[in-house]
Design an enzyme around this catalytic site. Structure first.
Site, PDB file in Angstrom:
ATOM      1  CB  ALA A 120      -0.919  -0.002   1.219  1.00 37.81           C
ATOM      2  CD  GLU A 352       5.443  12.707   2.876  1.00 39.95           C
ATOM      3  OE1 GLU A 352       5.909  11.587   3.159  1.00 39.95           O
ATOM      4  OE2 GLU A 352       4.604  13.292   3.574  1.00 39.95           O
TER       5      GLU A 352
END
Lengths: 373, 346
Positions: A120, A352
């Site tokens: 993930a 990010e």
């Protein structure tokens, strides 16, 4: 509307630049990149000289730009030990702040933020690590995290994990919580990831949690709200990533300008002149969006559309600038820090929240905003 | 493409899969091993352009193009090494009586390099002078700098010289790409040299098609990995391939690759044509940079790790754009050929 920065920030910019030019000598840049080592000594000097002012957000933004302008890998390593502590700052109670935040601010401890998992990446809702609540209110943490900055050198990690079942496919982001985990606790193990293309001075690791007991006192904020807290964190960190990318782009511009100053034949060519103009224009545009997004964030009124625009555009600008500067300067550029900057820049389009995630966020939040107008 | 070249293509793919892929990471870390160089030699790749009597493969333009493209799809470093031995060294040696040296290069017993940094975009390429019986000086950016022989250009007389001894490898440069091939300055101080009749500019004029082949190989290698990864990797409950931006961008790249490949073959099948070769090199390099960037992006954080074998394509595509000729001079030359007069230069 005043676009100028206050004199004290302009002054700080000069101080940080002087520090970076002095401490990031060519042989050091090369050494830490080649050996994939974290620069503890340089980090210590930066703390001693007050380069990092975590209490002043604008100061920190300017500092990041100037550090990355000289060397992204070393710059990131100096800044990143604070990474993730914003969560404690925003959500922590007095005891948590005293125990975990203050030592980091004093430079005594190193922090990390463990969200990403092997399966993930940008899909935070896909997190599978589990926090099983015990009768005494504590948790048992199991799972593994990937690409964790400071993974092997951090004293403490803010970890996002699932503290309850997935209610439905649409509500995968529910039932996650955020906890503080000390890396010396039994059951925490780390594997440093070697062979990164760039940002090689920084520490990146896989972190494994095997039946780690987390006291109930280490829950940050409310149970079940971890996903929202993480998204909130990204609203902050993406501004700093944008500043990193702007710094890299500025560093690339510095190198092409330097060659133009030395080589009159090179600077007399329109191809060179247009490249410089294009890079400089994009840097200015990226900086303006970033500063605008930062001004909302730093007044505690973040605008996720602007934040994602800043991160998306600045990251692209960093990659663009290093690529165009390398093409223009050729072998001269390839034999300078520019080759490292080219390798370093690309990560800003990935971490990010990848550029694709930023574009999705821009679209979704923009539509919400427009629909409510 | 005729049957003979199809067979060559198939043999090369099998070779890459069997001999290069398993050692690909080592190539990037430690350089091309002696073992792999021997295998490249035994297949005739190191003497691809060398005459049969030297043990070379004597490939035609198309065969050589296919060789570089296919090897670059697996390891751009290995392709670049083959390019150095053939396009630069063997071609420089071919016009004179150097069959013994060519034979040693083709068999992998010896390797060489042409110091061509004066033809790259570099302010200080170094300088070599010839005074009476001595050649001395430093060349600043030399590939295969651990080679056994070097060919240098004496700018004052525009002549190439073969140097067999009297050189010293200086500390290596930081190397953006082609990390399998040593790269450093070389200091020359030699009394053992031989003048060659080939001119450096003729050699450089002939590198455009091979560079295009390596670039297209890089794009192919990167895109193949990205497509495979997008089929397997899940995100947000779907395969990556199911997301429009990724699927559309990769499909676009695949279409461009297919067209470029056909064009590459067509240019290689024809006679030497500087304009066509410069055109395809320009497009291929741009495409390699774009496609390797896309492939890295598709892999996300994993793409940033050497283990996944994608980041090398990103670095190598950019490095090839720098070492595959002087891009500005190429542009001026191409503009001149297109406008049929001096263009892009006031």
């Amino acid at each position: 509307m005043d676009f100028s920065l206050p004199p004290e920030l302009e002054e700080k910019r000069k101080v940080v630049r002087a520090f970076a030019l002095r401490e990031f000598a060519d042989e050091k840049k090369r050494y830490y990149d080649e050996h994939e080592k974290f620069p503890f000594e340089i980090r210590k000097k930066a703390m001693e000289e007050g380069i990092l002012n975590y209490g002043n957000y604008w100061d920190l933004l300017i500092t990041i730009e100037e550090l990355f302008r000289v060397d992204p890998g070393l710059g990131f390593s100096i800044f990143a030990p604070f990474f993730g502590n914003e969560n404690i700052l925003l959500l922590g109670n007095d005891e948590q702040k005293k125990k975990y935040l203050e030592p980091v601010l004093r430079g005594e401890r190193i922090m990390g933020f463990a969200v990403t998992e092997p399966v993930a990446g940008s899909d935070v809702a896909g997190i599978a690590s589990k926090l099983d609540k015990q009768p005494d209110g504590s948790y048992i943490l199991n799972g593994s995290k990937m690409f964790i900055t400071n993974g092997t050198i951090a004293d403490q990690l803010v970890v996002v994990a699932r503290s309850g079942p997935v209610p439905s496919e649409q509500k995968r982001h529910h039932n996650m919580s955020m906890v503080i985990v000390e890396t010396k606790w039994p059951g925490v193990s780390t594997n440093k990831l070697y062979g990164k293309m760039g940002m090689r001075a920084s520490d990146t690791a896989e972190v494994i949690f095997d039946n780690v007991k987390v006291p109930k006192e280490n829950l940050l904020g409310e149970e079940g709200k971890g996903f929202y807290y993480a998204m909130n964190f990204f609203n902050i960190s993406r501004i700093y990533v944008a500043a990193m990318a702007i710094g890299i782009a500025q560093g690339a511009l510095d190198i092409i300008v330097e060659k133009a100053k030395k080589d009159k034949a090179f600077s007399s060519m329109e191809g060179t002149q247009f490249t410089i103009a294009e890079i400089a224009t994009r840097i200015e545009a990226a900086r303006l969006i970033t500063y605008k997004a930062a001004s909302f964030l730093f007044q505690f009124n973040p605008d996720p559309v602007l934040t994602s625009m800043a991160k998306y555009y600045a990251a692209e600008t960093g990659t663009y600038a290093t690529e165009k500067a390398l093409l223009a300067t050729g072998m001269d550029g390839a034999l300078t820090s520019l080759e490292r900057m080219f390798r370093d820049a690309k990560i800003n389009e990935i971490w990010e929240g990848s550029s694709e995630i930023e574009e999705l966020t821009i679209y979704r939040m923009l539509m919400k905003k427009l629909e409510s107008d | 493409m005729d049957e003979e070249h199809k067979v060559l293509e198939s043999v090369l793919r099998e070779f890459s899969q069997k001999e290069i892929e398993p050692v690909n990471k080592n190539i990037e870390i430690e350089g091309l091993s002696v073992d792999l160089k021997n295998k490249l030699a035994s297949q005739g790749f190191l003497g691809a352009l060398a005459p049969l009597e030297t043990g070379g493969a004597n490939l035609d333009r198309l065969g050589y193009t296919i060789l570089l493209r296919e090897i670059a799809s697996a390891s751009p470093s290995a392709a670049f090494y083959i390019f150095l031995q053939n396009s630069l060294v063997i071609k420089s040696l071919m016009n004179d009586n150097n069959l013994e040296i060519i034979s040693k290069i083709a068999s992998g017993k010896m390797s060489g390099s042409l110091a061509y940094s004066t033809r790259l975009n570099i302010l200080d390429p170094g300088h070599i002078t010839k005074k009476e019986n001595r050649i001395e000086g430093v060349m600043n950016a030399v590939f295969n700098s651990s080679g056994d022989i070097f060919i240098v250009n004496i700018e004052e007389e525009e002549s190439l010289y073969l140097i067999e001894s009297g050189f010293e490898k200086l500390p290596a440069h930081e190397q953006l790409g082609f990390r399998g091939v040593a790269f450093s300055p070389i200091k020359f101080n030699s009394e053992k040299f031989k003048k060659l009749s080939t001119k450096l500019d003729d050699i450089i004029d002939d590198i455009h098609l091979p560079v295009a082949a390596i670039a297209i190989g890089i794009a192919n290698g990167a895109l193949s990995k990205a497509i495979s990864y997008a089929k397997e990797r899940d995100a947000f409950l779907h395969k990556l391939k199911d997301f429009q931006p990724l699927a559309f961008n990769m499909s676009q790249a695949y279409s461009e690759l297919d067209s470029l490949n056909s064009h590459l073959i067509s240019v290689a099948e024809g006679q030497k044509d500087l304009k066509k070769e410069l055109m395809i090199k320009t497009i291929a390099l741009d495409f390699a940079r774009r496609t390797s960037k896309l492939a890295l992006q598709v892999h996300g954080g994993y793409g940033y790790l050497m283990d996944f074998g994608v980041e090398k394509f990103y670095r190598d595509a950019m490095f090839l754009s720098i070492v595959g000729g002087h891009s500005l001079k190429d542009k001026i030359k191409l503009a001149e050929l297109i406008f049929e007069s001096k263009a892009g230069w006031i």
